[in-house]
Design an enzyme around this catalytic site. Structure first.
Site, PDB file in Angstrom:
ATOM      1  N   ASP A 129       6.059  -2.721   0.141  1.00  0.00           N
ATOM      2  CA  ASP A 129       4.638  -2.988   0.348  1.00  0.00           C
ATOM      3  C   ASP A 129       4.509  -3.663   1.710  1.00  0.00           C
ATOM      4  O   ASP A 129       5.127  -4.694   1.956  1.00  0.00           O
ATOM      5  CB  ASP A 129       4.098  -3.897  -0.765  1.00  0.00           C
ATOM      6  CG  ASP A 129       2.614  -4.189  -0.604  1.00  0.00           C
ATOM      7  OD1 ASP A 129       1.841  -3.221  -0.513  1.00  0.00           O
ATOM      8  OD2 ASP A 129       2.241  -5.364  -0.567  1.00  0.00           O
ATOM      9  N   GLU A 174       4.295   2.878   1.877  1.00  0.00           N
ATOM     10  CA  GLU A 174       2.931   3.389   1.831  1.00  0.00           C
ATOM     11  C   GLU A 174       2.675   4.192   3.108  1.00  0.00           C
ATOM     12  O   GLU A 174       3.320   3.972   4.121  1.00  0.00           O
ATOM     13  CB  GLU A 174       1.929   2.231   1.793  1.00  0.00           C
ATOM     14  CG  GLU A 174       2.093   1.310   0.613  1.00  0.00           C
ATOM     15  CD  GLU A 174       1.421  -0.017   0.862  1.00  0.00           C
ATOM     16  OE1 GLU A 174       0.332  -0.227   0.313  1.00  0.00           O
ATOM     17  OE2 GLU A 174       1.992  -0.838   1.592  1.00  0.00           O
ATOM     18  N   ASP A 222       1.885  -8.456  -4.526  1.00  0.00           N
ATOM     19  CA  ASP A 222       2.649  -7.639  -3.579  1.00  0.00           C
ATOM     20  C   ASP A 222       3.927  -7.059  -4.187  1.00  0.00           C
ATOM     21  O   ASP A 222       4.289  -5.913  -3.911  1.00  0.00           O
ATOM     22  CB  ASP A 222       2.977  -8.447  -2.321  1.00  0.00           C
ATOM     23  CG  ASP A 222       1.715  -8.889  -1.588  1.00  0.00           C
ATOM     24  OD1 ASP A 222       0.707  -8.159  -1.662  1.00  0.00           O
ATOM     25  OD2 ASP A 222       1.729  -9.968  -0.955  1.00  0.00           O
TER      26      ASP A 222
END
Length: 198
Positions: free
Chosen positions: A11, A95, A180
C-alpha cells in the site's frame, strides 16, 4: 523466471510511503520539507543579489547543491526500499495509482507531501528490479477499494472513504484493522488472483 515462494502486497501512501502485507512500514522522509527553510532563505538571498554578479552566481551554486542533495538522498532511500522488498519476495503487488489525478487535490500541503514522496518513482524502481531479478510484479486496478474491504471477512465498509479513520473494528466480523496494513493485505489477495489467472 523463478518459482515463486513468497508474495507481498504494498500500500503506497503519504504518511507512510510504503506499508507491506507483512506489517512493515517505511516512513515518508519528506526530504524536500527538511531543506525547505534553507532553500527559501537562499532564494530570498538570490533575489537581492545583482544578476550576473559573483555573489549571485555563488548563491545560485548553493541552491543547486541543495537540490542535488535532496535528489541524491531521495534516490538512495527509494532504491534501498525497492531493493529490500524485491530481494525478500518473489511476487510483488502494488496499486496502480493515478498520481496525476491525486495532484488535483486542492490542499497545498497534501500536494507538497505527494510530490516529496515520489510514489511513481518508487513503483517504477520496484517494477524494474523485478524484471532484472526475474521476480513477478503485478499492478492491481486503480479503482479497487483496498482500504474499504475487511481483509478477514470481505465486508465492504463505505465509511472508510474517510481517510482520517486509521484504525477500526469491522462491523461484520469484529476484527481490528490497521487501515494501511488491511489495504496491503487486500492488494496481496488481488495479486494472488491475478497470478492464478495468468
Amino acid at each position: 523466471m523463478i518459482t515463486p515462494t513468497s508474495i507481498v502486497g504494498i500500500d503506497l501512501g503519504i504518511k507512510d510511503l510504503v506499508v507491506t502485507s507483512d506489517g512493515i512500514k517505511y516512513s515518508n522522509k519528506k526530504v524536500l520539507m527538511k531543506f525547505e527553510k534553507r532553500l527559501k532563505r537562499l532564494q530570498k538571498e538570490l533575489s537581492r543579489r545583482e544578476k550576473g554578479s559573483k555573489n549571485y552566481l555563488k548563491t545560485k551554486e548553493k541552491i543547486a547543491r541543495v537540490h542535488a542533495k535532496i535528489k541524491n538522498y531521495r534516490k538512495h532511500y527509494l532504491n534501498d526500499i525497492a531493493k529490500e522488498i524485491v530481494n525478500d519476495h518473489d511476487i510483488i503487488v502494488t496499486e496502480s495509482l493515478l498520481v496525476k489525478d491525486m495532484f488535483k487535490d486542492k490542499r497545498k500541503a497534501f500536494n507538497k507531501s505527494l510530490s516529496d514522496a515520489c510514489i511513481s518513482t518508487l513503483r517504477s524502481l520496484i517494477e524494474w528490479k523485478c524484471k532484472i531479478k526475474g521476480k513477478i510484479y503485478y499492478k492491481i486496478n486503480t479503482y479497487y477499494p483496498s482500504s474499504q474491504i475487511c481483509s478477514y471477512c470481505g465486508y465492504k465498509n463505505s465509511k472508510l472513504k474517510d481517510l482520517s479513520i486509521r484504525e477500526y473494528d469491522c462491523p461484520k466480523c469484529g476484527s481490528h484493522n490497521d487501515r494501511d496494513i488491511n489495504a496491503s493485505l487486500n492488494i496481496m489477495f488481488e495479486g494472488l488472483k491475478l497470478h492464478y489467472q495468468s
